[in-house]
Enzyme design. Structure first.
Site, short mmCIF file in Angstrom:
data_model
loop_
_atom_site.label_atom_id
_atom_site.label_comp_id
_atom_site.label_asym_id
_atom_site.label_seq_id
_atom_site.Cartn_x
_atom_site.Cartn_y
_atom_site.Cartn_z
N ARG A 175 14.88 2.52 -6.01
CA ARG A 175 15.44 1.83 -5.00
C ARG A 175 15.84 0.46 -5.61
O ARG A 175 15.15 -0.33 -6.30
CB ARG A 175 14.55 1.71 -3.75
CG ARG A 175 14.04 2.96 -3.54
CD ARG A 175 13.98 2.90 -1.75
NE ARG A 175 13.56 4.25 -1.20
CZ ARG A 175 14.21 5.32 -0.93
NH1 ARG A 175 15.52 5.24 -1.07
NH2 ARG A 175 13.71 6.67 -0.66
N SER A 222 8.92 13.36 7.19
CA SER A 222 9.28 12.36 7.69
C SER A 222 10.93 11.88 7.62
O SER A 222 11.58 12.85 8.28
CB SER A 222 8.58 11.17 7.03
OG SER A 222 8.92 9.78 7.73
N ARG A 225 12.22 -0.86 -7.64
CA ARG A 225 11.09 -0.02 -7.55
C ARG A 225 11.30 1.49 -7.45
O ARG A 225 12.43 1.85 -6.76
CB ARG A 225 10.10 -0.42 -6.34
CG ARG A 225 10.56 -0.09 -5.12
CD ARG A 225 9.73 -0.37 -3.87
NE ARG A 225 10.34 0.07 -2.66
CZ ARG A 225 10.49 1.05 -2.17
NH1 ARG A 225 9.59 2.21 -2.88
NH2 ARG A 225 10.91 1.46 -1.09
N ASN A 280 11.76 -1.28 7.01
CA ASN A 280 12.15 -0.01 7.32
C ASN A 280 11.87 0.20 8.63
O ASN A 280 11.94 1.36 9.12
CB ASN A 280 11.85 1.04 6.33
CG ASN A 280 10.33 1.36 6.27
OD1 ASN A 280 9.56 0.99 7.00
ND2 ASN A 280 10.08 1.88 5.07
N ASP A 306 12.23 7.60 13.14
CA ASP A 306 12.60 8.50 12.11
C ASP A 306 12.15 9.82 12.27
O ASP A 306 11.71 10.31 13.41
CB ASP A 306 12.04 7.91 10.87
CG ASP A 306 10.66 7.99 10.76
OD1 ASP A 306 10.00 8.04 11.77
OD2 ASP A 306 10.22 7.97 9.69
N ASP A 355 9.62 11.66 11.71
CA ASP A 355 8.30 12.06 12.45
C ASP A 355 7.80 10.65 13.22
O ASP A 355 6.80 10.96 13.57
CB ASP A 355 7.26 12.22 11.32
CG ASP A 355 6.99 11.29 10.43
OD1 ASP A 355 7.77 10.08 10.32
OD2 ASP A 355 5.94 11.07 9.68
C1 G16 Z 1 6.61 6.54 3.69
C2 G16 Z 1 5.54 5.59 3.84
C3 G16 Z 1 6.11 4.00 4.16
C4 G16 Z 1 6.95 3.85 2.86
C5 G16 Z 1 8.04 4.72 2.61
C6 G16 Z 1 8.69 4.31 1.41
O1 G16 Z 1 7.44 6.58 4.73
O2 G16 Z 1 4.57 5.73 4.73
O3 G16 Z 1 5.20 3.28 4.40
O4 G16 Z 1 7.62 2.43 3.41
O5 G16 Z 1 7.32 6.09 2.54
O6 G16 Z 1 9.49 5.60 1.03
P1 G16 Z 1 10.23 5.03 -0.43
O7 G16 Z 1 9.34 4.81 -1.43
O8 G16 Z 1 10.81 6.34 -0.69
O9 G16 Z 1 11.15 3.90 0.00
P2 G16 Z 1 7.76 7.73 5.90
O10 G16 Z 1 8.21 7.26 6.95
O11 G16 Z 1 8.91 8.55 4.85
O12 G16 Z 1 6.47 8.70 5.88
#
Ligand code: G16
Length: 527
Positions: free
Chosen positions: A490, A65, A481, A355, A277, A279
């Site tokens: 983050r 992603s 978090r 996001n 993004d 993907d």
């Molecule tokens: C994935 C999840 C999203 C989430 C993100 C959070 O996104 O599918 O729902 O918001 O991870 O990532 P982090 O905890 O690192 O902030 P994606 O688009 O990378 O698959």
């Protein structure tokens, strides 16, 4: 046992590095691509078991992603196109981390616990993004499926939401649509054309959107789709992958976090831009004003825009919940899988992460009610128009998961229907200035949170320190978090001014660094 001989043989070609431990994160496994070959093979095995267990087709998407090009990852997709159920995330971690000699024991353990009939047929759909490593990693998934005698269909290069869509189409016997990329474009684009056909307020300028494809799969797929739109939407594509590096200085995550346009593009005032993004399951919009000031419309702005649009039509159908309330808000921890399940509890559930990851879910009852109104010859004209509008909206939306392409079409349709500019959409409400930072720590799991990740419960003293920092600024909030996709913590902050938001984010980062075992240099102030 004879049926596992092929697993033993094939797994030796996809060996696990001894001692390597990886966790199934927010959206699957994700790390440097070099460490993932055995994980992919094993996820092929797991998807085959899941398929036997559910008697349905399961999806496996090879992608990391928004992460950098060097990373890769895998997302497992359940029968209705949703993320795999949490109990199987646990199996995924167990299977991924079993040492080479213990693989069969781990596999048999799952078969036993889930009472899986190994004679049941299995079907797995596999897709991949444009990363260099994706070709061999998706082959490892296919090897895993075939070594348990499962059937697979390799969709090759597709966006994550497209694969979710295919799985859902397949398992609903075509009711959701045709399980082909062509079927996907036809469904979405026809609905878009229907939705916008009476948009008389719309000027040619308003039919034009600029897309930053993050140098990824979304760019390829927008190109493929364009013809199906029959010139009803003009798309100028940037970062199409021909030159630039995936997600590097571009894409939805970069634009959202940095609060600036992708590097190297020139945005003229009044132009409407969006970024996908890596993907294509996230989207954010933006523009610059006549003073050259950048304005971001993130997932929150898209969410409220969808709600306002839908409320304009749902009033006809009394789709309030049993308590008689028209709308309700729910907060969940990060991860669309959590939001998706919360949204399923409503007649119409609209969800987005800031996001840019989100979609709209319609309950079966709501869809049936809308269809009945469309078909009923006694429905008066005004109601019929509203019902048709909702029916086409349903068909533009990918209800299985957040989908940048489908979200872009719906946003463009709403702007056209309302005859609104991106500036007018932005003016619906003002965001407080905010800042997101990340802090590298030796083990992000030392941070534990509660209240949908709005309060930290460990390490001791962290939340108290955040609370006292927040008190220093007006209209301020701050949350921390652990990331679910990267090895970082983050930090988010907001306040009355950008200076305050930046200062608060920096101070909170320092506290995290000191209390949660920061590595490397101390976080530096932003200014
Ligand atoms: C994935 C999840 C999203 C989430 C993100 C959070 O996104 O599918 O729902 O918001 O991870 O990532 P982090 O905890 O690192 O902030 P994606 O688009 O990378 O698959």
């Amino acid at each position: 046992m004879a049926q596992f001989q092929e697993v033993i043989k094939q797994s030796s070609l996809h060996p696990k590095p001894a001692g390597l431990v990886l966790q199934y994160g927010t959206a699957g496994f994700r790390t440097n691509a070099n460490q993932l070959d055995h994980i992919m093979f094993r996820m092929g095995l797991l998807a085959t078991l899941r398929s036997k267990s559910t008697k349905a087709t399961i999806g496996v998407m090879v992608t990391a992603s928004h992460n950098p090009e060097e990373d890769n990852g895998v997302k497992l997709i359940d029968p209705m196109g949703e993320m795999v159920t949490p109990a199987w995330e646990v199996y995924a971690t167990q299977l991924a981390n079993a040492e080479q000699d213990d693989l069969l024991t781990a596999l048999k353990d799952i078969i036993e616990k889930e009472a899986i009939n190994m004679n049941q047929e299995a079907n797995v759909f596999v897709g991949k993004d444009t990363r260099c490593s994706s070709a061999s990693l998706s082959q490892a998934v296919l090897d895993g499926v075939s070594s348990l005698a499962g059937h697979s269909k390799d969709y090759g290069l597709v966006t994550t939401p497209q694969l979710h869509y295919m799985v859902c189409c397949q398992n609903t016997g075509g009711k959701y649509g045709e399980a082909t990329v062509e079927g996907y474009y036809n469904k979405l684009c026809q609905a878009f054309i229907q939705l916008t056909k009476n948009a008389s307020n719309c000027t040619d300028d308003q039919k034009h959107v600029h897309v930053d494809g993050a140098n990824g799969i979304g760019a390829l797929k927008v190109r493929e789709m364009e013809g199906h739109l029959k010139k009803k939407l003009q798309i100028s594509l940037f970062n199409d992958g021909c030159q630039g590096k995936l997600n590097h200085q571009c894409g939805a995550d970069f634009v959202k976090v940095q609060q600036k346009p992708p590097t190297g593009v020139k945005i003229n005032p009044g132009e409407r831009w969006c970024s996908f993004d890596g993907d294509a399951d996230r989207i954010v919009y933006y523009y610059t004003d006549s003073e050259g000031q950048f304005h971001l419309l993130d997932g929150d702005k898209i969410n409220t825009y969808y709600i306002a649009f839908l409320c304009g039509y749902t009033g006809w159908f009394r789709l309030e919940d049993s308590s008689g309330e028209k709308g309700q808000m729910r907060c969940t921890k990060t991860g669309v899988k959590h939001l998706h399940h919360a949204a399923q509890e409503f007649d119409i559930g609209v969800y987005f992460e800031a996001n840019g990851h989100g979609t709209v879910l319609f309950s079966k009852a709501a869809e049936e009610k809308i269809q009945l109104l469309v078909k009923n010859p006694n429905t008066d004209d005004e109601r019929k128009r509203a019902a048709l509008m909702l029916q086409n909206t349903i068909n533009v939306i990918n209800q299985t998961v957040g989908d940048a392409i489908s979200d872009m079409l719906l946003i463009e349709a709403i702007l056209a229907i309302k005859g609104m500019t991106v500036q007018q959409w932005d003016a619906i409400y003002s965001d407080l200035p905010n800042r997101q930072l990340k802090v590298k720590v030796s083990d992000r799991r030392v941070i534990d949170t509660t209240d949908a990740e709005r309060r930290a419960v460990s390490p001791a003293g962290l939340q108290e320190a955040i609370d006292s920092l927040v008190k220093k600024y007006r209209q301020a909030r701050s949350f921390v978090r652990p990331s679910g996709t990267e090895d970082v913590v983050r930090v988010y902050s907001e306040a009355e001014t950008q200076e305050s938001a930046d200062a608060l984010a920096h101070e909170v980062s320092l506290v995290v660094y000191r209390l949660a075992g920061g590595v490397g240099d101390e976080p530096k102030p932003l200014h």
